[in-house]
Design a protein around this motif. Sequence first.
Motif, PDB file in Angstrom:
ATOM      1  N   GLU A  15      -1.444  40.263  27.604  1.00  0.00           N
ATOM      2  CA  GLU A  15      -2.613  39.778  26.864  1.00  0.00           C
ATOM      3  C   GLU A  15      -3.319  38.629  27.587  1.00  0.00           C
ATOM      4  OE1 GLU A  15      -3.734  40.997  23.600  1.00  0.00           O
ATOM      5  OE2 GLU A  15      -2.484  42.611  24.362  1.00  0.00           O
ATOM      6  N   GLY A  16      -2.613  37.949  28.498  1.00  0.00           N
ATOM      7  CA  GLY A  16      -3.268  36.901  29.277  1.00  0.00           C
ATOM      8  C   GLY A  16      -2.711  35.506  29.082  1.00  0.00           C
ATOM      9  N   LYS A  17      -1.460  35.384  28.602  1.00  0.00           N
ATOM     10  CA  LYS A  17      -0.872  34.059  28.370  1.00  0.00           C
ATOM     11  C   LYS A  17      -0.764  33.263  29.670  1.00  0.00           C
ATOM     12  CE  LYS A  17       3.004  35.570  26.669  1.00  0.00           C
ATOM     13  NZ  LYS A  17       2.735  37.012  26.861  1.00  0.00           N
ATOM     14  N   ASP A 128      -6.341  40.424  24.377  1.00  0.00           N
ATOM     15  CA  ASP A 128      -7.013  41.236  25.393  1.00  0.00           C
ATOM     16  C   ASP A 128      -8.268  41.848  24.771  1.00  0.00           C
ATOM     17  OD1 ASP A 128      -7.898  43.142  27.185  1.00  0.00           O
ATOM     18  OD2 ASP A 128      -5.900  43.871  27.692  1.00  0.00           O
ATOM     19  N   ALA A 129      -9.428  41.261  25.082  1.00  0.00           N
ATOM     20  CA  ALA A 129     -10.681  41.724  24.476  1.00  0.00           C
ATOM     21  C   ALA A 129     -10.982  43.173  24.835  1.00  0.00           C
ATOM     22  CB  ALA A 129     -11.835  40.823  24.911  1.00  0.00           C
ATOM     23  N   PRO A 167      -9.663  35.163  23.011  1.00  0.00           N
ATOM     24  CA  PRO A 167      -9.968  36.462  23.616  1.00  0.00           C
ATOM     25  C   PRO A 167     -10.131  36.308  25.131  1.00  0.00           C
ATOM     26  CG  PRO A 167     -11.354  36.056  21.698  1.00  0.00           C
ATOM     27  CD  PRO A 167     -10.671  34.765  22.025  1.00  0.00           C
ATOM     28  N   THR A 168      -9.317  37.026  25.890  1.00  0.00           N
ATOM     29  CA  THR A 168      -9.375  36.982  27.346  1.00  0.00           C
ATOM     30  C   THR A 168     -10.098  38.229  27.864  1.00  0.00           C
ATOM     31  OG1 THR A 168      -7.233  38.106  27.548  1.00  0.00           O
ATOM     32  CG2 THR A 168      -7.200  35.694  27.430  1.00  0.00           C
ATOM     33  N   LYS A 169     -10.424  38.215  29.146  1.00  0.00           N
ATOM     34  CA  LYS A 169     -11.097  39.366  29.779  1.00  0.00           C
ATOM     35  C   LYS A 169     -12.390  39.707  29.039  1.00  0.00           C
ATOM     36  CE  LYS A 169      -6.394  41.040  30.518  1.00  0.00           C
ATOM     37  NZ  LYS A 169      -5.411  42.091  30.210  1.00  0.00           N
ATOM     38  N   CYS A 170     -13.149  38.663  28.707  1.00  0.00           N
ATOM     39  CA  CYS A 170     -14.351  38.837  27.878  1.00  0.00           C
ATOM     40  C   CYS A 170     -15.627  39.037  28.692  1.00  0.00           C
ATOM     41  CB  CYS A 170     -14.536  37.620  26.967  1.00  0.00           C
ATOM     42  SG  CYS A 170     -13.408  37.571  25.581  1.00  0.00           S
ATOM     43  N   ILE A 211     -13.096  33.516  26.288  1.00  0.00           N
ATOM     44  CA  ILE A 211     -13.233  33.029  27.660  1.00  0.00           C
ATOM     45  C   ILE A 211     -13.400  34.213  28.614  1.00  0.00           C
ATOM     46  CG2 ILE A 211     -11.856  30.948  27.254  1.00  0.00           C
ATOM     47  CD1 ILE A 211      -9.515  32.377  28.689  1.00  0.00           C
ATOM     48  N   GLN A 212     -14.024  33.943  29.741  1.00  0.00           N
ATOM     49  CA  GLN A 212     -14.065  34.922  30.826  1.00  0.00           C
ATOM     50  C   GLN A 212     -12.953  34.547  31.800  1.00  0.00           C
ATOM     51  OE1 GLN A 212     -17.915  35.950  32.473  1.00  0.00           O
ATOM     52  NE2 GLN A 212     -18.960  35.085  30.691  1.00  0.00           N
ATOM     53  N   THR A 213     -11.937  35.374  31.865  1.00  0.00           N
ATOM     54  CA  THR A 213     -10.722  35.023  32.590  1.00  0.00           C
ATOM     55  C   THR A 213     -10.939  34.878  34.090  1.00  0.00           C
ATOM     56  OG1 THR A 213      -9.552  36.347  30.941  1.00  0.00           O
ATOM     57  CG2 THR A 213      -8.288  35.616  32.838  1.00  0.00           C
TER      58      THR A 213
END
Length: 308
Positions: A15-17, A128-129, A167-170, A211-213
Amino acid sequence: MQTFFNVTMLAASGEGKTTFLSSMDENIRNDLSSNIGLNLSLNPELAAKLDQNKERLKASLSKGTITCFDGIQSTADASSYPLEISHKDSDPFLVVSFTDIPGNWITDDSEKVISYLKNSSVIVIPVDASAIMNDLTEQKTNAENLFRVLKPGLEQSSEPRLILFIPTKCETYINNEAASARLVNKIKMVYKEIFDHITWTSHVKSAIIPIQTLGNCSLMYHKKVKIDNEEVWKPIFSVTQRNQYNPQAIEYPYMYLLSFILEQHYLNRKKGFMGFFRNLFRELNYLKLTNEKLNSQCKSYSQLKVIS
């Protein structure tokens, strides 16, 4: 005397932790430090570990596409990153310890996860967006699993808590207000059980901060891949500008949680007999003013949605 606050990263694997934590590099720490007038420092070894992770993220942008096998892989053990906060030329008065726990612990070792949550003032839930916006079934299962550990973790204490959904990967989903609203509504729907519980839990605050990861990439499609002998859907991203690591809005989650922590530290320090004198001599004014400054700056980010 140092005061400790714990921040736990809570989400399923992928998920991006770890990716989010890796953004807490020297640049972010220096920017925050100059912003609030306090020193923010990490142990050199831990700082180097974050830098290594960031280099892996940069390397993932060196080719045309990004898969789940690029960048940072899932962690097998919990990792802690104590961020020390101090005045110039002084010992730290506050330590904010970020803990990245493996996603599989949520189902495989839930009691250990609940133990972390009991002792956490802030819980960060990366989402994970790309998965949630494409209605992948794993997201509903992930949300149900989170609620099973989050509910007992929150009920053990009436101390103020903050839950941040990140929300990551946005990169594909926050180009305009309408797209951002769809993302927020989808998160509210998938995590409805958690938000409903928070609504009835007066000591818990929550917010959603997209956020935009990586920046410079966009979602192409999802593909089934085999991980640990299980087939799961994972995103494939196209790189729009190679070798350009350019995360966006990454500072706002840190600003928001630091604002909350400084507020709690201020409220705790003003209590009791000694608190009376600290207030009288305005020893705590810097905490109040810094909290207000951070809170005001967070409000300038239109994508940030305060839920409770």
